[in-house]
Design a protein around this motif. Structure first.
Motif, PDB file in Angstrom:
ATOM      1  N   GLY A  12       0.838  -1.200   0.000  1.00  0.00           N
ATOM      2  CA  GLY A  12       0.000   0.000   0.000  1.00  0.00           C
ATOM      3  C   GLY A  12       0.866   1.241   0.000  1.00  0.00           C
ATOM      4  N   TRP A  13       0.477   2.229   0.803  1.00  0.00           N
ATOM      5  CA  TRP A  13       1.270   3.462   0.872  1.00  0.00           C
ATOM      6  C   TRP A  13       2.662   3.191   1.420  1.00  0.00           C
ATOM      7  N   ARG A  15       4.639   1.066   0.369  1.00  0.00           N
ATOM      8  CA  ARG A  15       5.559   0.859  -0.749  1.00  0.00           C
ATOM      9  C   ARG A  15       6.100   2.194  -1.267  1.00  0.00           C
ATOM     10  N   ALA A  16       5.224   3.196  -1.298  1.00  0.00           N
ATOM     11  CA  ALA A  16       5.679   4.541  -1.693  1.00  0.00           C
ATOM     12  C   ALA A  16       6.693   5.058  -0.680  1.00  0.00           C
ATOM     13  N   PHE A  19      10.035   3.296  -1.135  1.00  0.00           N
ATOM     14  CA  PHE A  19      10.724   3.871  -2.295  1.00  0.00           C
ATOM     15  C   PHE A  19      11.420   5.176  -1.912  1.00  0.00           C
ATOM     16  N   VAL A  23      15.431   6.018  -1.723  1.00  0.00           N
ATOM     17  CA  VAL A  23      16.097   7.111  -2.437  1.00  0.00           C
ATOM     18  C   VAL A  23      16.975   7.908  -1.475  1.00  0.00           C
ATOM     19  N   ALA A 141      -5.203  -0.378   1.282  1.00  0.00           N
ATOM     20  CA  ALA A 141      -4.810  -1.065   0.062  1.00  0.00           C
ATOM     21  C   ALA A 141      -5.192  -0.240  -1.169  1.00  0.00           C
ATOM     22  N   THR A 142      -6.343   0.421  -1.101  1.00  0.00           N
ATOM     23  CA  THR A 142      -6.763   1.237  -2.227  1.00  0.00           C
ATOM     24  C   THR A 142      -6.229   2.649  -2.117  1.00  0.00           C
TER      25      THR A 142
ATOM     26  N   VAL B  78      16.711   4.896 -11.352  1.00  0.00           N
ATOM     27  CA  VAL B  78      15.493   5.333 -10.642  1.00  0.00           C
ATOM     28  C   VAL B  78      14.194   5.002 -11.398  1.00  0.00           C
ATOM     29  N   GLY B  82      11.452   2.501  -9.863  1.00  0.00           N
ATOM     30  CA  GLY B  82      10.137   3.109  -9.653  1.00  0.00           C
ATOM     31  C   GLY B  82       9.044   2.342 -10.378  1.00  0.00           C
ATOM     32  N   PHE B  85       8.315  -0.906  -8.492  1.00  0.00           N
ATOM     33  CA  PHE B  85       7.552  -0.610  -7.273  1.00  0.00           C
ATOM     34  C   PHE B  85       6.108  -0.284  -7.635  1.00  0.00           C
ATOM     35  N   ALA B  88       3.754  -3.168  -8.526  1.00  0.00           N
ATOM     36  CA  ALA B  88       3.302  -3.970  -7.395  1.00  0.00           C
ATOM     37  C   ALA B  88       2.083  -3.352  -6.713  1.00  0.00           C
ATOM     38  N   GLU B  89       1.793  -2.092  -7.026  1.00  0.00           N
ATOM     39  CA  GLU B  89       0.644  -1.423  -6.413  1.00  0.00           C
ATOM     40  C   GLU B  89      -0.253  -0.881  -7.516  1.00  0.00           C
ATOM     41  N   SER B  91      -2.850   0.759  -7.818  1.00  0.00           N
ATOM     42  CA  SER B  91      -3.807   1.719  -7.288  1.00  0.00           C
ATOM     43  C   SER B  91      -3.169   3.091  -7.468  1.00  0.00           C
ATOM     44  N   ARG B  92      -3.756   4.102  -6.876  1.00  0.00           N
ATOM     45  CA  ARG B  92      -3.139   5.420  -7.037  1.00  0.00           C
ATOM     46  C   ARG B  92      -1.810   5.514  -6.281  1.00  0.00           C
ATOM     47  N   VAL B  93      -1.547   4.544  -5.406  1.00  0.00           N
ATOM     48  CA  VAL B  93      -0.222   4.476  -4.787  1.00  0.00           C
ATOM     49  C   VAL B  93       0.841   4.274  -5.869  1.00  0.00           C
ATOM     50  N   THR B  96       1.477   7.425  -7.564  1.00  0.00           N
ATOM     51  CA  THR B  96       2.291   8.286  -6.693  1.00  0.00           C
ATOM     52  C   THR B  96       3.756   7.895  -6.761  1.00  0.00           C
ATOM     53  N   ILE B  97       4.020   6.576  -6.781  1.00  0.00           N
ATOM     54  CA  ILE B  97       5.406   6.106  -6.833  1.00  0.00           C
ATOM     55  C   ILE B  97       6.071   6.569  -8.134  1.00  0.00           C
ATOM     56  N   LEU B 100       6.925  10.122  -7.732  1.00  0.00           N
ATOM     57  CA  LEU B 100       8.115  10.246  -6.884  1.00  0.00           C
ATOM     58  C   LEU B 100       9.377   9.939  -7.690  1.00  0.00           C
ATOM     59  N   ALA B 101       9.283   8.910  -8.551  1.00  0.00           N
ATOM     60  CA  ALA B 101      10.439   8.531  -9.363  1.00  0.00           C
ATOM     61  C   ALA B 101      10.808   9.659 -10.331  1.00  0.00           C
ATOM     62  N   THR B 104      12.368  12.449  -8.502  1.00  0.00           N
ATOM     63  CA  THR B 104      13.740  12.092  -8.134  1.00  0.00           C
ATOM     64  C   THR B 104      14.692  12.281  -9.311  1.00  0.00           C
TER      65      THR B 104
END
Lengths: 152, 120
Positions: A12-13, A15-16, A19, A23, A141-142, B78, B82, B85, B88-89, B91-93, B96-97, B100-101, B104
């Motif tokens: 979920g979040w 993972r962000a 990441f 970094v 999760a969402t 990167v 990214g 990552f 694997a998600e 969704s809006r996560v 977002t990743i 972020l990438a 970066t």
């Protein structure tokens, strides 16, 4: 008492978060290696703090990634140390400029990194608080609301 | 190092960031178009890795070679990390990743230019 399944802390979040911590782990490690390799004696305090920050980020990244009860605790410790570090180093770098002839990741509250080092520990603590019961609700999760308190 | 590569990376980053923010606001998971944009960015940073290394070998500037190549390699890694990552998600996560990438890459690109210009 935090009880978390290994997968939950890094999904979920989370993972962000992993990441972003990754970094910063790379950035802080790179910075401190370059600083120590170039001229370690120029700014011993700043360079030691750079190295310390690198270790903190590495520990936080690893623990968030591994998860589990121990991972959660160590991550909580690392993120708390990170918060104290960025606040104290940020303040010191502004007040006692002579102590810092060269910058660290946390100098001026992470200004050189878009103030992300200041935001990151709060995001980390929010996520750890969210996952503390180990009961991840579906909204995590969402990703609808990552700061919401889980159902008891 | 050619300012054109530098400019291309930043323009691609900005374009990708706009698309990603729009889809993030619309609460969408990472789309194929996002990954195509990231692939285009990856292509440019790979070109930059080669062009930058060649430029480093030829220049008589006082550039810190290890740091410079370190940045070149990191910038190229990167988007790939990214993307994995993000995959694997779903969704809006994931979106977002990717954002972020991209951020970066843009940040590293600015630092890369500083490192290159340090000899001025």
């Amino acid at each position: 008492m935090p009880v978390t399944e290994p997968a939950e802390l890094s999904s979920g979040w989370g993972r962000a978060l992993v990441f972003t911590y990754g970094v910063f782990a790379v950035a802080a490690t790179g910075r401190s290696l370059v600083q120590l390799g170039a001229d370690a004696g120029r700014a011993p305090l700043a360079y030691s703090l750079s190295l310390f920050a690198a270790v903190v980020y590495l520990v936080a990244t690893t623990c968030l990634l591994l998860g589990g009860r121990t991972g959660w605790r160590l991550a909580a410790l690392a993120v708390t140390v990170e918060l104290v570090g960025v606040l104290s180093v940020g303040t010191l770098s502004l007040v006692a400029t002579d102590l810092f002839p060269d910058k660290t990741v946390w100098s001026h509250f992470g200004q050189g990194y878009g103030f992300l080092p200041l935001v990151l520990p709060f995001a980390g603590l929010a996520w750890l608080w969210h996952t503390r019961s180990g009961v991840l609700t579906d909204d995590a999760a969402t990703g609808t609301d990552h700061t919401a308190t889980p159902e008891p | 190092m050619s300012p054109w590569v530098y400019g291309a990376v930043l323009v691609l980053c900005a374009a990708a960031a706009v698309v990603l923010v729009v889809d993030l606001v619309r609460d969408r998971a990472a789309q194929d178009s996002h990954f195509v944009a990231l692939a285009a960015l990856e292509l440019v940073v790979l070109v930059q890795l080669v062009a930058g290394s060649v430029a480093l070998a030829r220049t008589d500037r006082d550039v810190d070679g290890v740091t410079f190549v370190g940045y070149l390699v990191t910038v190229a890694l990167v988007p790939v990390v990214g993307a994995f990552f993000s995959l694997a998600e779903r969704s809006r996560v994931g979106t977002t990743i990717l954002l972020l990438a991209v951020a970066t890459v843009a940040g590293l690109e600015v630092r890369l230019w500083d490192v290159w210009g340090a000899g001025d």
